[in-house]
Design a protein around this motif. Sequence first.
Motif, PDB file in Angstrom:
ATOM      1  N   GLN A   1       0.849  -1.186   0.000  1.00 27.61           N
ATOM      2  CA  GLN A   1       0.000   0.000   0.000  1.00 27.61           C
ATOM      3  C   GLN A   1       0.885   1.236   0.000  1.00 27.61           C
ATOM      4  N   ALA A   2       0.561   2.180  -0.867  1.00 28.05           N
ATOM      5  CA  ALA A   2       1.297   3.441  -0.896  1.00 28.05           C
ATOM      6  C   ALA A   2       0.920   4.233   0.349  1.00 28.05           C
TER       7      ALA A   2
ATOM      8  N   CYS B   1       7.703   9.432   0.837  1.00 29.04           N
ATOM      9  CA  CYS B   1       7.817   8.978   2.227  1.00 29.04           C
ATOM     10  C   CYS B   1       9.061   8.097   2.435  1.00 29.04           C
ATOM     11  N   LEU B   2       9.346   7.821   3.696  1.00 26.23           N
ATOM     12  CA  LEU B   2      10.503   7.000   4.049  1.00 26.23           C
ATOM     13  C   LEU B   2      10.404   5.608   3.433  1.00 26.23           C
ATOM     14  N   ARG B   3       9.234   5.001   3.413  1.00 25.61           N
ATOM     15  CA  ARG B   3       9.055   3.659   2.842  1.00 25.61           C
ATOM     16  C   ARG B   3       9.463   3.652   1.375  1.00 25.61           C
ATOM     17  N   GLU B   4       9.087   4.683   0.636  1.00 31.51           N
ATOM     18  CA  GLU B   4       9.450   4.782  -0.775  1.00 31.51           C
ATOM     19  C   GLU B   4      10.972   4.875  -0.932  1.00 31.51           C
TER      20      GLU B   4
ATOM     21  N   ALA C   1      11.943  12.928  -8.155  1.00 30.99           N
ATOM     22  CA  ALA C   1      11.961  12.932  -6.687  1.00 30.99           C
ATOM     23  C   ALA C   1      12.333  11.576  -6.119  1.00 30.99           C
ATOM     24  N   THR C   2      11.894  10.482  -6.760  1.00 31.04           N
ATOM     25  CA  THR C   2      12.247   9.155  -6.245  1.00 31.04           C
ATOM     26  C   THR C   2      13.749   8.922  -6.329  1.00 31.04           C
ATOM     27  N   GLN C   3      14.419   9.579  -7.263  1.00 25.53           N
ATOM     28  CA  GLN C   3      15.878   9.460  -7.357  1.00 25.53           C
ATOM     29  C   GLN C   3      16.559  10.153  -6.184  1.00 25.53           C
ATOM     30  N   TRP C   4      16.101  11.364  -5.870  1.00 29.17           N
ATOM     31  CA  TRP C   4      16.664  12.073  -4.725  1.00 29.17           C
ATOM     32  C   TRP C   4      16.489  11.243  -3.459  1.00 29.17           C
TER      33      TRP C   4
ATOM     34  N   GLY D   1      19.755   7.480   0.719  1.00 26.12           N
ATOM     35  CA  GLY D   1      20.174   6.233   1.365  1.00 26.12           C
ATOM     36  C   GLY D   1      21.581   5.797   1.008  1.00 26.12           C
ATOM     37  N   ALA D   2      22.227   6.478   0.072  1.00 20.43           N
ATOM     38  CA  ALA D   2      23.605   6.202  -0.354  1.00 20.43           C
ATOM     39  C   ALA D   2      23.875   4.738  -0.683  1.00 20.43           C
TER      40      ALA D   2
END
Length: 192
Positions: free
Chosen positions: A119-120, A125-128, A159-162, A167-168
């Motif tokens: 579930q989104a 968010c942190l989960r993503e 944004a998902t890339q950033w 998380g490096a």
Amino acid sequence: MRRANRPISCSRTVARFGHIGRKTREHCVSDSPSVPASDDLYPLRRERNVRIPMPDGVTLAADLFMPDVAGQFPVVIEYLPYRKNDVTTQGYFGHRYMAERGYVVARIDVRGTGDSEGQAEDEYCLREQLDGVAAIAWLAAQPWCSGTVGMFGTSYVGATQWLAAIGAPPSLTAIVPAFTASDYYEGWTYQG
């Protein structure tokens, strides 16, 4: 066959990719003697709904566009909430283009969207972020991956890339976020 990671020196790139899937050099014309126009492109294979396991047992769905030859190739990820299957054939032009030139391109549905499980929770968010890091690690560990991973995309996909880069993950060597913000409180989502 051209080696993976060999740079392509292009003098002109065709702006309209209307004939996707043809195994020709029409997409890039080279003036460089080191990359003759007669170079073959890699044959292309598409694997649909590859399941990428997350640490909590949920799986993310990915479509992989990859050279259909033995070898190890760098991976380029498009990690999106827009449902990977909601696109026309022309929407995949970059994926096919890169795969024919020695990259594995992974188009991944974010948790709770498209064909991915779970579930989104919210956007950005942190989960993503944690899922992005886990997907990078899983892809980098595959036998067909050279261990090098990059990401690309626009808007939310930028944004998902950033988020993943925060998380490096050791295998993530490049991101190409376009038409997105790096500060959600200043230039984008949370104004005021």
